[in-house]
Design a protein around this motif. Structure first.
Motif, short mmCIF file in Angstrom:
data_model
loop_
_atom_site.label_atom_id
_atom_site.label_comp_id
_atom_site.label_asym_id
_atom_site.label_seq_id
_atom_site.Cartn_x
_atom_site.Cartn_y
_atom_site.Cartn_z
N HIS A 41 0.81 -1.21 0.00
CA HIS A 41 0.00 0.00 0.00
C HIS A 41 0.85 1.27 0.00
O HIS A 41 0.51 2.25 -0.67
N PHE A 42 1.95 1.25 0.75
CA PHE A 42 2.76 2.45 0.90
C PHE A 42 4.15 2.32 0.29
O PHE A 42 4.92 3.28 0.33
N GLY A 43 4.47 1.16 -0.26
CA GLY A 43 5.78 0.94 -0.86
C GLY A 43 5.67 0.44 -2.28
O GLY A 43 4.66 0.67 -2.96
N ILE A 44 6.70 -0.25 -2.73
CA ILE A 44 6.69 -0.82 -4.08
C ILE A 44 5.77 -2.02 -4.13
O ILE A 44 5.03 -2.23 -5.07
N GLY A 45 5.83 -2.85 -3.08
CA GLY A 45 5.00 -4.04 -3.00
C GLY A 45 5.75 -5.28 -3.48
O GLY A 45 6.16 -5.35 -4.64
N ALA A 46 5.95 -6.24 -2.58
CA ALA A 46 6.64 -7.48 -2.96
C ALA A 46 6.53 -8.49 -1.84
O ALA A 46 6.26 -8.16 -0.70
N ASP A 47 6.79 -9.76 -2.20
CA ASP A 47 6.86 -10.83 -1.20
C ASP A 47 8.22 -10.88 -0.53
O ASP A 47 8.38 -11.53 0.50
N GLY A 48 9.22 -10.21 -1.13
CA GLY A 48 10.54 -10.22 -0.54
C GLY A 48 11.47 -9.29 -1.29
O GLY A 48 11.14 -8.74 -2.34
N LEU A 49 12.67 -9.11 -0.72
CA LEU A 49 13.67 -8.23 -1.30
C LEU A 49 14.96 -9.01 -1.53
O LEU A 49 15.36 -9.82 -0.69
N ILE A 50 15.59 -8.76 -2.69
CA ILE A 50 16.83 -9.45 -3.05
C ILE A 50 17.90 -8.41 -3.34
O ILE A 50 17.74 -7.57 -4.23
N ARG A 51 18.99 -8.47 -2.59
CA ARG A 51 20.15 -7.61 -2.85
C ARG A 51 21.19 -8.42 -3.60
O ARG A 51 21.60 -9.51 -3.17
N ALA A 52 21.64 -7.90 -4.75
CA ALA A 52 22.71 -8.53 -5.51
C ALA A 52 24.03 -8.01 -4.98
O ALA A 52 24.39 -6.85 -5.18
N VAL A 53 24.77 -8.87 -4.28
CA VAL A 53 26.02 -8.47 -3.64
C VAL A 53 27.09 -9.52 -3.96
O VAL A 53 26.79 -10.72 -4.07
N LYS A 54 28.32 -9.09 -4.13
CA LYS A 54 29.42 -10.02 -4.38
C LYS A 54 29.62 -10.90 -3.13
O LYS A 54 29.56 -10.42 -2.00
N SER A 55 29.87 -12.17 -3.36
CA SER A 55 30.04 -13.10 -2.24
C SER A 55 31.20 -12.70 -1.34
O SER A 55 31.19 -12.98 -0.14
N THR A 56 32.19 -12.03 -1.92
CA THR A 56 33.35 -11.61 -1.12
C THR A 56 33.01 -10.47 -0.17
O THR A 56 33.80 -10.15 0.73
N MET A 57 31.83 -9.83 -0.36
CA MET A 57 31.49 -8.64 0.40
C MET A 57 30.44 -8.88 1.48
O MET A 57 29.94 -7.94 2.09
N ILE A 58 30.07 -10.13 1.70
CA ILE A 58 29.08 -10.45 2.72
C ILE A 58 29.57 -11.67 3.49
O ILE A 58 30.13 -12.60 2.90
#
Length: 293
Positions: A41-58
């Protein structure tokens, strides 16, 4: 100062996601910020969020690289309430599509894209329906937890199955009963799983097996997101549960109908045990920019 975020909206059989690139791991969104982005209702709307991040950085990415040095990208997935999740079967197909469309990875026909997740490395390939993801080995948690759902008159026994994230699968009598269940309310599982669980309600279609392929229909309440139009790992868990209940002679290939479409599930033997694969479509719907407080 606010955070300016360029995002993409994607979906796989109606399971929808907000995706963005943060290759160097510089954007650390709070659960509240994630929940606001996913708010319908107040945002983009989704079942979830996915961040694309390099494996070396997490931090979790180091384990993925130990498992397979080719896992350059990590799928940092969070549920709609902001809580982190181990894996998402529909999400990983959409994530693969996102990496390819944005020039972050390449995947020729017959090749494999290796992606890191909190439940381990996942191999993704192209196929006729879109993408197929090898979710690796699965585990029968078993037990008979009792599951209560609104509008179902009596508690039903469930079956615990883990495919990188936890599920409890419940068989219902028929499609009318499947439609009756009100999954806007969280199903009550007793005993309650320590880390929670996705809960799938499933019915076999008639006939159950056609041309060597099993056919079932499913609805799901996802931990941290509520009822969704589809759940990839949930479809896998449902197919595994029905095969388990059906016994010897049950097929290793399944078509699972969900409110948002249909996905394919395949079980096959490998040197390290039986693996299970999920296949289905992935679509990037639109892009946009948003500023977060």
């Amino acid at each position: 100062m606010g955070i300016d975020l360029h995002f993409t909206k994607g979906q796989g059989t109606g399971n929808d996601f907000v995706l963005f690139t943060d290759a160097d791991g510089e954007i650390d969104l709070t659960p509240t910020q994630i929940a606001s982005l996913c708010d319908r209702h107040f945002g983009i709307g989704a079942d979830g969020l996915i961040r694309a991040v390099k494996s070396t950085m997490i931090a979790e990415g180091a384990r993925s690289l130990d498992e397979d040095a080719a896992a350059e990208w990590f799928m940092d997935y969070h549920n709609a309430d902001g809580s982190p999740a181990e894996m998402c079967g529909n999400g990983i197909r959409v994530y693969a599509k996102y990496l390819l469309e944005n020039g972050l990875a390449e995947l020729e026909q017959g090749d494999t894209l290796v992606i890191g997740t909190r439940s381990g490395v996942v191999d993704v390939q192209r196929n006729l329906t879109g993408f197929q993801a090898d979710l690796g080995r699965w585990r029968l948690d078993g037990g008979e937890p009792l599951v209560r759902a609104k509008n179902l008159q009596v508690a039903r026994p469930g079956l615990g199955i883990n495919v990188g994230n936890p599920h409890v699968v419940v068989a219902l009598a028929d499609e009318a009963e499947l439609e009756t269940a009100d999954l806007t309310f969280i199903p009550h599982v007793e005993p309650e799983p320590v880390e929670g669980a996705n809960v799938e309600f499933v019915v076999p279609l008639e006939p159950l097996v056609r041309n060597g392929v099993g056919h079932i229909r499913m609805r799901v309440h996802e931990r941290g997101s509520g009822e969704t139009l589809s759940c990839g790992t949930g479809a896998v868990a449902a197919a595994l549960a029905i095969r388990y209940w059906a016994g010897a002679g049950a097929p290793n290939q399944w078509r699972v109908e969900v409110p948002g479409g249909a996905v394919g599930v395949r079980m096959y033997a490998t040197e390290d045990g039986e693996h299970v694969a999920l296949s289905g479509p992935a679509e990037l719907v639109f892009q946009g920019d948003v500023t977060l407080d």
